[in-house]
Design a protein around this motif. Structure first.
Motif, PDB file in Angstrom:
ATOM      1  N   ASP A 133       0.827  -1.197   0.000  1.00 31.17           N
ATOM      2  CA  ASP A 133       0.000   0.000   0.000  1.00 31.17           C
ATOM      3  C   ASP A 133       0.870   1.259   0.000  1.00 31.17           C
ATOM      4  OD1 ASP A 133      -2.509   1.590   0.507  1.00 31.17           O
ATOM      5  OD2 ASP A 133      -1.524   1.938   2.434  1.00 31.17           O
ATOM      6  N   GLN A 134       1.876   1.271   0.857  1.00 33.83           N
ATOM      7  CA  GLN A 134       2.766   2.426   0.941  1.00 33.83           C
ATOM      8  C   GLN A 134       3.629   2.567  -0.311  1.00 33.83           C
ATOM      9  OE1 GLN A 134       2.784   4.807   3.453  1.00 33.83           O
ATOM     10  NE2 GLN A 134       0.914   3.701   4.005  1.00 33.83           N
ATOM     11  N   ALA A 135       4.046   1.433  -0.875  1.00 29.55           N
ATOM     12  CA  ALA A 135       4.863   1.474  -2.093  1.00 29.55           C
ATOM     13  C   ALA A 135       4.067   2.033  -3.267  1.00 29.55           C
ATOM     14  CB  ALA A 135       5.375   0.071  -2.421  1.00 29.55           C
ATOM     15  N   LEU A 136       2.809   1.644  -3.379  1.00 27.78           N
ATOM     16  CA  LEU A 136       1.982   2.149  -4.471  1.00 27.78           C
ATOM     17  C   LEU A 136       1.766   3.654  -4.342  1.00 27.78           C
ATOM     18  CD1 LEU A 136      -0.707  -0.693  -4.749  1.00 27.78           C
ATOM     19  CD2 LEU A 136       1.209  -0.239  -6.298  1.00 27.78           C
ATOM     20  N   LYS A 137       1.599   4.123  -3.126  1.00 22.07           N
ATOM     21  CA  LYS A 137       1.417   5.557  -2.912  1.00 22.07           C
ATOM     22  C   LYS A 137       2.686   6.336  -3.240  1.00 22.07           C
ATOM     23  CE  LYS A 137      -2.138   5.071   0.637  1.00 22.07           C
ATOM     24  NZ  LYS A 137      -2.450   5.153   2.098  1.00 22.07           N
ATOM     25  N   ALA A 138       3.840   5.736  -2.940  1.00 24.57           N
ATOM     26  CA  ALA A 138       5.123   6.406  -3.188  1.00 24.57           C
ATOM     27  C   ALA A 138       5.624   6.211  -4.611  1.00 24.57           C
ATOM     28  CB  ALA A 138       6.169   5.899  -2.197  1.00 24.57           C
ATOM     29  N   GLY A 139       5.100   5.190  -5.299  1.00 25.50           N
ATOM     30  CA  GLY A 139       5.569   4.886  -6.645  1.00 25.50           C
ATOM     31  C   GLY A 139       6.826   4.048  -6.678  1.00 25.50           C
ATOM     32  N   GLU A 140       7.262   3.589  -5.508  1.00 23.80           N
ATOM     33  CA  GLU A 140       8.441   2.749  -5.402  1.00 23.80           C
ATOM     34  C   GLU A 140       8.424   2.070  -4.026  1.00 23.80           C
ATOM     35  OE1 GLU A 140      11.773   5.364  -5.704  1.00 23.80           O
ATOM     36  OE2 GLU A 140      11.383   6.337  -3.786  1.00 23.80           O
ATOM     37  N   PRO A 141       9.177   0.977  -3.874  1.00 20.51           N
ATOM     38  CA  PRO A 141       9.195   0.309  -2.563  1.00 20.51           C
ATOM     39  C   PRO A 141       9.706   1.237  -1.467  1.00 20.51           C
ATOM     40  CG  PRO A 141      10.102  -1.123  -4.249  1.00 20.51           C
ATOM     41  CD  PRO A 141       9.938   0.222  -4.891  1.00 20.51           C
ATOM     42  N   VAL A 142       9.027   1.207  -0.339  1.00 15.59           N
ATOM     43  CA  VAL A 142       9.458   1.958   0.836  1.00 15.59           C
ATOM     44  C   VAL A 142       9.575   0.985   2.005  1.00 15.59           C
ATOM     45  CG1 VAL A 142       8.404   4.121   0.078  1.00 15.59           C
ATOM     46  CG2 VAL A 142       7.078   2.531   1.463  1.00 15.59           C
ATOM     47  N   THR A 143      10.362   1.352   2.988  1.00 13.42           N
ATOM     48  CA  THR A 143      10.584   0.485   4.140  1.00 13.42           C
ATOM     49  C   THR A 143       9.699   0.905   5.305  1.00 13.42           C
ATOM     50  OG1 THR A 143      12.888   0.127   3.478  1.00 13.42           O
ATOM     51  CG2 THR A 143      12.300  -0.418   5.750  1.00 13.42           C
ATOM     52  N   LEU A 144       8.854  -0.009   5.759  1.00 17.21           N
ATOM     53  CA  LEU A 144       8.046   0.275   6.939  1.00 17.21           C
ATOM     54  C   LEU A 144       8.934   0.237   8.176  1.00 17.21           C
ATOM     55  CD1 LEU A 144       4.786  -1.842   6.409  1.00 17.21           C
ATOM     56  CD2 LEU A 144       5.227   0.517   5.741  1.00 17.21           C
ATOM     57  N   PRO A 145       8.784   1.184   9.082  1.00 20.15           N
ATOM     58  CA  PRO A 145       9.620   1.175  10.292  1.00 20.15           C
ATOM     59  C   PRO A 145       9.309   0.004  11.214  1.00 20.15           C
ATOM     60  CG  PRO A 145       7.949   2.898  10.422  1.00 20.15           C
ATOM     61  CD  PRO A 145       7.904   2.365   9.028  1.00 20.15           C
ATOM     62  N   LYS A 146       8.052  -0.491  11.147  1.00 16.89           N
ATOM     63  CA  LYS A 146       7.663  -1.557  12.055  1.00 16.89           C
ATOM     64  C   LYS A 146       6.441  -2.281  11.510  1.00 16.89           C
ATOM     65  CE  LYS A 146       6.670  -2.363  16.980  1.00 16.89           C
ATOM     66  NZ  LYS A 146       6.420  -1.711  18.306  1.00 16.89           N
ATOM     67  N   ILE A 147       6.400  -3.596  11.718  1.00 19.53           N
ATOM     68  CA  ILE A 147       5.224  -4.382  11.369  1.00 19.53           C
ATOM     69  C   ILE A 147       4.353  -4.501  12.612  1.00 19.53           C
ATOM     70  CG2 ILE A 147       4.382  -6.631  10.612  1.00 19.53           C
ATOM     71  CD1 ILE A 147       5.793  -5.049   8.424  1.00 19.53           C
ATOM     72  N   GLN A 148       3.080  -4.153  12.473  1.00 16.15           N
ATOM     73  CA  GLN A 148       2.152  -4.187  13.600  1.00 16.15           C
ATOM     74  C   GLN A 148       0.911  -4.984  13.215  1.00 16.15           C
ATOM     75  OE1 GLN A 148       2.142   0.214  14.025  1.00 16.15           O
ATOM     76  NE2 GLN A 148       2.833  -0.139  16.124  1.00 16.15           N
ATOM     77  N   SER A 149       1.102  -6.294  13.075  1.00 15.13           N
ATOM     78  CA  SER A 149       0.013  -7.165  12.653  1.00 15.13           C
ATOM     79  C   SER A 149       0.268  -8.574  13.145  1.00 15.13           C
ATOM     80  CB  SER A 149      -0.098  -7.164  11.119  1.00 15.13           C
ATOM     81  OG  SER A 149      -1.039  -8.118  10.674  1.00 15.13           O
ATOM     82  N   VAL A 150      -0.814  -9.298  13.459  1.00 10.67           N
ATOM     83  CA  VAL A 150      -0.660 -10.712  13.809  1.00 10.67           C
ATOM     84  C   VAL A 150      -0.350 -11.550  12.577  1.00 10.67           C
ATOM     85  CG1 VAL A 150      -2.185 -10.553  15.815  1.00 10.67           C
ATOM     86  CG2 VAL A 150      -3.142 -11.196  13.598  1.00 10.67           C
ATOM     87  N   ALA A 151      -0.599 -10.997  11.405  1.00  7.35           N
ATOM     88  CA  ALA A 151      -0.307 -11.707  10.152  1.00  7.35           C
ATOM     89  C   ALA A 151       1.179 -11.565   9.830  1.00  7.35           C
ATOM     90  CB  ALA A 151      -1.167 -11.158   9.024  1.00  7.35           C
ATOM     91  N   THR A 152       2.001 -12.227  10.626  1.00  6.24           N
ATOM     92  CA  THR A 152       3.452 -12.039  10.513  1.00  6.24           C
ATOM     93  C   THR A 152       4.002 -12.509   9.176  1.00  6.24           C
ATOM     94  OG1 THR A 152       3.776 -14.158  11.657  1.00  6.24           O
ATOM     95  CG2 THR A 152       3.827 -12.157  13.000  1.00  6.24           C
TER      96      THR A 152
END
Length: 328
Positions: A195-214
């Motif tokens: 989702d963030q990559a599509l908004k930025a137009g390129e891959p971006v690095t999430l600072p943290k994963i916050q989901s049980v879907a590891t």
């Protein structure tokens, strides 16, 4: 002869009734490795063995590592898997059960992957969990199977972690002449790197994963699926952890299939189909599987992340009510 098997494609009566559409499930959780990962991993491992590899090294949150471990044991090649601290004890035990060495390192896949690269030596073959054309080539075989098993669908739904599955699905659609069939790509809100990559137009690095879907917890997706979004009709949607867990509970209750929330997310996304693809009547969901969740854990999660109602039923009811109001 391949390391993966041809998996069933079943008509889910339960999900079809809940959504008012025809829903077919591609049961990738029935692979010997417990998830779709064995398709690409098996293909890549066989290729690396042919090239003379003497050890397979990978980093994985669980499923890819298990697939590499399985492939290595079947092919007679030693395997080392680096997993992050978030990987469940069950997933670690399963990997060790395939006679692989397990190294726990880092708080995220990225840190585990850096460590895996640092321990490579001569004769080793490094297998990335999702960013490798060999994997995409192997994953594409599931769409070739779907084309043999059923008539043309209107939509494919699949979960997105790092993007290996999505890249393989698009390649498979191209192979069978279904390039115009859209794909609904699904993430949980706390692991929304695509989702963030599509908004930025390129891959971006999430600072943290916050989901049980590891298993969706890749901090950064492969650039391939950002490019594919410009070439293929892909819509990305987010579901909550609670919805993803309910999706897995639905698979367990209706089809006796145990899966991770990463898989349940795609089931949950059926509630979004009227919003994204209102005309889609025949839908194939890639039930990607996953080995990191126990039935007890899933039930505990479902109690903690409780939903007030079934979003699939609610979505169908809303759609029916809307149609009735338009006709009156």
């Amino acid at each position: 002869m391949t390391l993966h098997i041809e998996t069933p494609l079943i008509n889910s009566r339960a999900l079809s009734l809940r959504t008012g559409r025809t829903v077919l499930l591609k049961l990738e959780g029935l692979q010997p490795g417990g998830s779709f990962k064995l398709r690409g991993v098996g293909f890549a491992c066989e290729e690396h063995k042919h090239r003379g590899a003497r050890r397979f090294v990978t980093a994985s949150g669980g499923n890819a590592g298990y697939a590499v471990a399985y492939a290595g044991r079947e092919l007679g090649i030693p395997v080392t898997v680096v997993v992050p601290q978030t990987t469940s004890e069950r997933a670690r035990a399963l990997i060790r059960g395939e006679e692989a060495e397990v190294i726990v390192h880092g708080a995220s896949f990225g840190e585990s992957n850096d460590h895996a690269l640092s321990i490579l030596r001569d004769g080793d073959a490094y297998l990335h969990a999702f960013d490798d054309p060999l994997l995409w080539e192997g994953h594409a075989t599931m769409v070739e199977e779907i084309a043999r098993q059923t008539e043309r669908p209107d939509l494919l739904v699949c979960s997105v972690g790092g993007g290996g599955l999505l890249a393989g699905v698009i390649e498979g659609l191209r192979r069978v002449g279904w390039s115009d069939i859209p794909v609904l790509a699904v993430e949980t809100a706390g692991a929304n790197s695509y989702d963030q990559a599509l908004k930025a137009g390129e891959p971006v690095t999430l600072p943290k994963i916050q989901s049980v879907a590891t298993s969706l917890g890749a901090n950064k997706v492969t650039a391939r699926i950002v490019t594919l979004a410009k070439e293929h009709q892909i819509r990305n949607c987010l579901v909550t952890d609670a919805e993803a867990i309910q999706g897995s509970v639905t698979l367990l209750e209706e089809h006796r299939l145990l899966s991770e929330p990463a898989c349940g997310a795609s089931v949950a996304a059926l509630a979004r189909v009227p919003e994204y693809f209102p005309d889609a009547q025949r839908i194939v969901v890639i039930a990607c599987g996953g080995v990191g969740t126990t039935s007890q854990q899933l039930l505990e999660w479902s109690d903690f992340y409780r939903l007030e109602c079934d979003p699939l039923t609610a979505s169908h009811s809303d759609e029916v009510n809307s149609l009735e109001s338009q006709q009156s």
